[in-house]
Design a protein around this motif. Structure first.
Motif, PDB file in Angstrom:
ATOM      1  N   MET A   1       0.708  -1.203  -0.043  1.00  0.00           N
ATOM      2  CA  MET A   1      -0.023  -0.065   0.006  1.00  0.00           C
ATOM      3  C   MET A   1       1.007   1.173  -0.051  1.00  0.00           C
ATOM      4  SD  MET A   1      -3.098   0.665  -0.215  1.00  0.00           S
ATOM      5  CE  MET A   1      -4.398   2.078   0.347  1.00  0.00           C
ATOM      6  N   ARG A   2       2.136   1.304   0.941  1.00  0.00           N
ATOM      7  CA  ARG A   2       2.774   2.447   0.818  1.00  0.00           C
ATOM      8  C   ARG A   2       3.430   2.722  -0.626  1.00  0.00           C
ATOM      9  NH1 ARG A   2       6.640   1.099   5.836  1.00  0.00           N
ATOM     10  NH2 ARG A   2       5.025   0.547   7.499  1.00  0.00           N
ATOM     11  N   TYR A   3       3.772   1.449  -1.188  1.00  0.00           N
ATOM     12  CA  TYR A   3       4.254   1.735  -2.766  1.00  0.00           C
ATOM     13  C   TYR A   3       3.401   2.702  -3.580  1.00  0.00           C
ATOM     14  CZ  TYR A   3       7.970  -1.425  -1.133  1.00  0.00           C
ATOM     15  OH  TYR A   3       9.085  -1.917  -0.715  1.00  0.00           O
ATOM     16  N   ILE A   4       2.182   2.147  -3.360  1.00  0.00           N
ATOM     17  CA  ILE A   4       1.289   2.888  -4.407  1.00  0.00           C
ATOM     18  C   ILE A   4       1.156   4.209  -4.072  1.00  0.00           C
ATOM     19  CG2 ILE A   4      -1.478   2.973  -4.768  1.00  0.00           C
ATOM     20  CD1 ILE A   4      -1.480  -0.182  -4.516  1.00  0.00           C
ATOM     21  N   ILE A   5       0.853   4.420  -2.728  1.00  0.00           N
ATOM     22  CA  ILE A   5       0.832   6.094  -2.367  1.00  0.00           C
ATOM     23  C   ILE A   5       2.084   6.682  -2.725  1.00  0.00           C
ATOM     24  CG2 ILE A   5       0.729   7.663  -0.277  1.00  0.00           C
ATOM     25  CD1 ILE A   5      -0.832   5.273   0.773  1.00  0.00           C
ATOM     26  N   THR A   7       4.171   6.098  -5.063  1.00  0.00           N
ATOM     27  CA  THR A   7       4.136   6.253  -6.557  1.00  0.00           C
ATOM     28  C   THR A   7       3.157   7.170  -7.306  1.00  0.00           C
ATOM     29  OG1 THR A   7       4.523   3.749  -6.621  1.00  0.00           O
ATOM     30  CG2 THR A   7       3.829   4.712  -8.927  1.00  0.00           C
ATOM     31  N   ALA A   8       2.021   7.189  -6.371  1.00  0.00           N
ATOM     32  CA  ALA A   8       0.941   8.302  -6.733  1.00  0.00           C
ATOM     33  C   ALA A   8       1.739   9.765  -6.455  1.00  0.00           C
ATOM     34  CB  ALA A   8      -0.196   8.091  -5.923  1.00  0.00           C
ATOM     35  N   ILE A   9       2.344   9.723  -5.531  1.00  0.00           N
ATOM     36  CA  ILE A   9       2.725  11.264  -5.047  1.00  0.00           C
ATOM     37  C   ILE A   9       4.129  11.441  -6.114  1.00  0.00           C
ATOM     38  CG2 ILE A   9       4.255  12.522  -3.395  1.00  0.00           C
ATOM     39  CD1 ILE A   9       2.439  10.894  -1.202  1.00  0.00           C
ATOM     40  N   ILE A  10       4.844  10.475  -6.198  1.00  0.00           N
ATOM     41  CA  ILE A  10       6.087  11.110  -7.318  1.00  0.00           C
ATOM     42  C   ILE A  10       5.214  11.385  -8.897  1.00  0.00           C
ATOM     43  CG2 ILE A  10       7.760   9.731  -8.670  1.00  0.00           C
ATOM     44  CD1 ILE A  10       8.428   8.279  -6.092  1.00  0.00           C
ATOM     45  N   PHE A  11       4.089  10.535  -9.019  1.00  0.00           N
ATOM     46  CA  PHE A  11       3.535  10.850 -10.584  1.00  0.00           C
ATOM     47  C   PHE A  11       2.890  12.375 -10.368  1.00  0.00           C
ATOM     48  CE2 PHE A  11       3.381   6.055 -11.618  1.00  0.00           C
ATOM     49  CZ  PHE A  11       3.999   6.435 -12.730  1.00  0.00           C
ATOM     50  N   MET A  12       2.435  12.744  -9.140  1.00  0.00           N
ATOM     51  CA  MET A  12       1.714  13.853  -9.022  1.00  0.00           C
ATOM     52  C   MET A  12       2.834  15.009  -9.138  1.00  0.00           C
ATOM     53  SD  MET A  12      -1.586  13.585  -6.561  1.00  0.00           S
ATOM     54  CE  MET A  12      -0.902  14.393  -5.483  1.00  0.00           C
ATOM     55  N   ILE A  13       3.981  14.718  -8.407  1.00  0.00           N
ATOM     56  CA  ILE A  13       4.992  15.856  -8.361  1.00  0.00           C
ATOM     57  C   ILE A  13       5.562  15.926 -10.089  1.00  0.00           C
ATOM     58  CG2 ILE A  13       7.344  16.296  -7.706  1.00  0.00           C
ATOM     59  CD1 ILE A  13       6.490  15.034  -4.977  1.00  0.00           C
TER      60      ILE A  13
END
Length: 114
Positions: A1-5, A7-13
């Motif tokens: 679950m941490r990896y998904i969050i 990854t989402a934060i990296i994609f948003m940045i």
């Protein structure tokens, strides 16, 4: 679950950086004083040239010999020709006759502040 969050934060940045680099945020800020818009339109004046006709002259041949600086439709220039020489509407050109040829000339310095 941490990896998904993460990854989402990296994609948003990455998305925000991409938008900032392509569209930019600094040009959206207004640092300069607003300038007045200048409206510049092409303006011209009509000059007439007196010509003595020769054998075989026609309005089109005279237009070719005395071109205008401004591109004007041939029909408009022909209408102006017949306004200047109304006697030629119902008769052909006679050699040795004095006629007026319309020549359209550019007018410079025609920008005005709006």
């Amino acid at each position: 679950m941490r990896y998904i969050i993460i990854t989402a934060i990296i994609f948003m940045i990455a998305f925000v950086i991409k938008i900032d680099l392509t569209e930019g945020t600094i040009p959206l800020a207004s640092f300069e004083q607003p300038t007045s818009n200048q409206k510049c339109e092409k303006e011209f004046t009509i000059k007439t040239i007196p010509v003595i006709t020769e054998m075989g002259d026609s309005p089109q041949s005279l237009f070719a010999a005395y071109p205008s600086e401004v591109e004007v439709p041939n029909a408009e220039r022909l209408a102006r020709f017949y306004q200047l020489n109304p006697h030629l509407q119902k008769q052909a050109m006679v050699p040795g006759e004095l006629i007026k040829i319309p020549v359209y000339v550019n007018v410079y310095n025609n920008c005005s502040k709006q």
